[in-house]
Scaffold this motif. Structure first.
Motif, PDB file in Angstrom:
ATOM      1  N   THR A  21       0.749  -1.001   0.076  1.00 49.09           N
ATOM      2  CA  THR A  21      -0.114  -0.061  -0.125  1.00 49.09           C
ATOM      3  C   THR A  21       0.830   1.252  -0.061  1.00 49.09           C
ATOM      4  O   THR A  21       0.805   2.228  -0.811  1.00 49.09           O
ATOM      5  N   ASP A  22       1.959   1.113   0.855  1.00 46.93           N
ATOM      6  CA  ASP A  22       2.858   2.309   0.801  1.00 46.93           C
ATOM      7  C   ASP A  22       3.391   2.615  -0.598  1.00 46.93           C
ATOM      8  O   ASP A  22       3.482   3.511  -1.139  1.00 46.93           O
ATOM      9  N   GLU A  23       3.852   1.553  -1.151  1.00 43.45           N
ATOM     10  CA  GLU A  23       4.553   1.607  -2.448  1.00 43.45           C
ATOM     11  C   GLU A  23       3.355   2.030  -3.366  1.00 43.45           C
ATOM     12  O   GLU A  23       3.931   3.161  -4.275  1.00 43.45           O
ATOM     13  N   MET A  24       2.285   1.791  -3.453  1.00 47.29           N
ATOM     14  CA  MET A  24       1.441   2.226  -4.383  1.00 47.29           C
ATOM     15  C   MET A  24       1.109   3.662  -4.127  1.00 47.29           C
ATOM     16  O   MET A  24       0.804   4.463  -5.140  1.00 47.29           O
ATOM     17  N   GLU A  25       0.794   3.970  -2.939  1.00 44.43           N
ATOM     18  CA  GLU A  25       0.714   5.461  -2.699  1.00 44.43           C
ATOM     19  C   GLU A  25       1.805   6.343  -2.979  1.00 44.43           C
ATOM     20  O   GLU A  25       1.585   7.320  -3.655  1.00 44.43           O
ATOM     21  N   ALA A  26       2.864   5.695  -3.100  1.00 46.36           N
ATOM     22  CA  ALA A  26       4.210   6.588  -3.371  1.00 46.36           C
ATOM     23  C   ALA A  26       4.242   6.762  -4.909  1.00 46.36           C
ATOM     24  O   ALA A  26       4.519   7.634  -5.512  1.00 46.36           O
ATOM     25  N   ARG A  27       3.873   5.716  -5.419  1.00 44.75           N
ATOM     26  CA  ARG A  27       3.797   5.614  -6.811  1.00 44.75           C
ATOM     27  C   ARG A  27       2.746   6.642  -7.399  1.00 44.75           C
ATOM     28  O   ARG A  27       2.969   7.436  -8.482  1.00 44.75           O
ATOM     29  N   SER A  28       1.630   6.404  -6.783  1.00 41.74           N
ATOM     30  CA  SER A  28       0.465   7.421  -7.284  1.00 41.74           C
ATOM     31  C   SER A  28       0.937   8.767  -7.131  1.00 41.74           C
ATOM     32  O   SER A  28       0.807   9.660  -7.918  1.00 41.74           O
ATOM     33  N   ALA A  29       1.709   9.059  -6.117  1.00 42.97           N
ATOM     34  CA  ALA A  29       1.938  10.547  -5.621  1.00 42.97           C
ATOM     35  C   ALA A  29       2.996  10.951  -6.823  1.00 42.97           C
ATOM     36  O   ALA A  29       2.984  12.055  -7.292  1.00 42.97           O
ATOM     37  N   ALA A  30       4.004   9.914  -7.169  1.00 42.77           N
ATOM     38  CA  ALA A  30       4.912  10.306  -8.139  1.00 42.77           C
ATOM     39  C   ALA A  30       4.101  10.706  -9.469  1.00 42.77           C
ATOM     40  O   ALA A  30       4.800  11.542 -10.176  1.00 42.77           O
ATOM     41  N   MET A  31       3.440   9.762  -9.876  1.00 44.69           N
ATOM     42  CA  MET A  31       2.630   9.801 -11.129  1.00 44.69           C
ATOM     43  C   MET A  31       1.992  11.524 -11.153  1.00 44.69           C
ATOM     44  O   MET A  31       2.050  12.218 -12.095  1.00 44.69           O
ATOM     45  N   ASP A  32       1.366  11.687  -9.998  1.00 44.84           N
ATOM     46  CA  ASP A  32       0.638  13.089 -10.144  1.00 44.84           C
ATOM     47  C   ASP A  32       1.813  13.973 -10.241  1.00 44.84           C
ATOM     48  O   ASP A  32       1.560  15.089 -10.865  1.00 44.84           O
ATOM     49  N   GLU A  33       2.854  13.975  -9.371  1.00 41.56           N
ATOM     50  CA  GLU A  33       3.657  15.068  -9.591  1.00 41.56           C
ATOM     51  C   GLU A  33       4.620  15.300 -10.976  1.00 41.56           C
ATOM     52  O   GLU A  33       4.578  16.090 -11.538  1.00 41.56           O
ATOM     53  N   LEU A  34       4.653  14.067 -11.575  1.00 37.50           N
ATOM     54  CA  LEU A  34       5.254  13.997 -13.090  1.00 37.50           C
ATOM     55  C   LEU A  34       4.352  14.678 -14.101  1.00 37.50           C
ATOM     56  O   LEU A  34       4.665  15.559 -14.859  1.00 37.50           O
ATOM     57  N   GLN A  35       2.985  14.345 -13.576  1.00 39.02           N
ATOM     58  CA  GLN A  35       1.899  15.029 -14.493  1.00 39.02           C
ATOM     59  C   GLN A  35       1.967  16.305 -14.435  1.00 39.02           C
ATOM     60  O   GLN A  35       1.757  17.049 -15.560  1.00 39.02           O
ATOM     61  N   ASP A  36       2.004  16.750 -13.191  1.00 44.17           N
ATOM     62  CA  ASP A  36       1.936  18.343 -13.218  1.00 44.17           C
ATOM     63  C   ASP A  36       3.199  18.996 -13.659  1.00 44.17           C
ATOM     64  O   ASP A  36       2.916  20.224 -14.062  1.00 44.17           O
ATOM     65  N   THR A  37       4.288  18.455 -13.384  1.00 41.63           N
ATOM     66  CA  THR A  37       5.334  19.082 -14.109  1.00 41.63           C
ATOM     67  C   THR A  37       5.397  18.868 -15.614  1.00 41.63           C
ATOM     68  O   THR A  37       6.397  19.511 -16.274  1.00 41.63           O
ATOM     69  N   GLY A  38       4.647  18.006 -16.215  1.00 39.49           N
ATOM     70  CA  GLY A  38       4.779  17.857 -17.482  1.00 39.49           C
ATOM     71  C   GLY A  38       5.797  16.943 -18.086  1.00 39.49           C
ATOM     72  O   GLY A  38       6.245  17.080 -19.230  1.00 39.49           O
ATOM     73  N   ALA A  39       6.198  16.170 -17.032  1.00 41.08           N
ATOM     74  CA  ALA A  39       7.238  15.422 -17.550  1.00 41.08           C
ATOM     75  C   ALA A  39       6.953  14.009 -18.714  1.00 41.08           C
ATOM     76  O   ALA A  39       7.550  13.927 -19.650  1.00 41.08           O
ATOM     77  N   PHE A  40       5.400  13.824 -18.407  1.00 48.48           N
ATOM     78  CA  PHE A  40       4.735  12.877 -19.383  1.00 48.48           C
ATOM     79  C   PHE A  40       4.699  13.382 -20.941  1.00 48.48           C
ATOM     80  O   PHE A  40       5.052  12.820 -21.774  1.00 48.48           O
TER      81      PHE A  40
END
Length: 280
Positions: free
Chosen positions: A177-196
């Motif tokens: 669960t901690d791993e999935m939450e961290a991964r989800s937060a990382a995806m949101d952060e990358l989405q906000d910064t335009g990395a994708f």
């Protein structure tokens, strides 16, 4: 100690450890009790067989005694008939039967003694079995109580096998669960910064900023044009007459356009009605 001896010793120790873990004391006690009852049954069967043999000898003795009495009467009858030879034969047979009776009596007495010993041992064994049964039930009750107490203690302390498995499962679930939450937060952060977007586009940051500036300028220009059309812009002031004339022209254009639109709507309604009638 040689290699074979050590190997044999290790194997026996492993097997003994496995047997100790697999052994259930309650089952062992029940099995021992059943074995003792089997032995008691065998003793009873032996006593019954011995008694049967004794009874057979007693029957044989009774028949011999009847023959003795018969030979005795034969000897008396022979004497009355002056048949000394027949009397002698009858007495000889009587003597033989008496010897057999005496021998049978010894065997019967020996069997009786053996029977008495077996009955005594049977009674002693039966008493021991009853005593063992009482101890067995007591030990089983104590073992089951201790086992239940141990399980409760292990469950409360969390050191039991099942509780340990449950604790490990909860720990793994928390880690996932901690791993999935961290991964989800990382995806949101990358989405906000335009990395994708960077990964999917061949444009660099300068191209994107220039494109954003062009888009903003186009929006500003369109906004100014819209304001000018609605008379709210910063267009140059004109003569009031020209403005009035322009307003009249705009109103006439709007009226004409409204009339045209009404005529087009009515024409379309008539066409629809005709199509519905033809369809009927």
């Amino acid at each position: 100690m040689g290699i074979l001896s050590r190997t044999s010793y290790v194997i026996r120790s492993k097997i003994n450890a496995l047997l100790n873990r697999a052994e259930d004391p309650t089952e062992t006690l029940d099995y021992s009790y059943e074995k003792m009852r089997d032995e008691l049954q065998q003793v009873k069967q032996g006593i019954a067989d011995l008694t049967t043999q004794k009874k057979r000898l007693e029957i044989q003795k009774r028949r011999l005694e009847e023959n003795v009495e018969k030979h005795n009467e034969q000897a008396r009858e022979a004497v009355r008939q002056d048949r000394e030879d027949l009397a002698r034969q009858a007495l000889e047979k009587k003597k033989s039967k008496m010897n057999q009776i005496e021998e049978l009596e010894g065997q019967i007495a020996q069997l009786q003694s053996t029977q008495d010993d077996l009955v005594e041992k049977k009674n002693e064994l039966q008493s021991r079995i009853e005593e063992f049964r009482t101890k067995k039930e007591t030990m089983k009750a104590r073992y089951e109580a201790a086992e239940a107490s141990t399980r409760v203690s292990e469950a409360m302390s969390g050191v039991g096998d099942e509780m340990s498995d449950t604790a490990r499962a909860i720990e793994r679930a928390e880690e996932r669960t901690d791993e999935m939450e961290a991964r989800s937060a990382a995806m949101d952060e990358l989405q906000d910064t335009g990395a994708f977007d960077d990964a999917l586009s061949d444009k660099d940051s300068i191209d994107r900023e220039l494109e954003a500036g062009r888009s903003s300028s186009e929006i500003d220009s369109e906004l100014e044009t819209l304001k000018a059309e609605m008379g709210k812009g910063s267009a140059p002031e004109t003569d009031e007459t020209e403005a009035d004339t322009a307003d009249v022209d705009v109103e006439e254009d709007l009226d004409v356009e409204t009339d045209v639109n009404d005529e087009e709507v009515e024409a379309e309604l008539e066409e629809l009605q005709e199509e519905e009638k033809s369809a009927e």
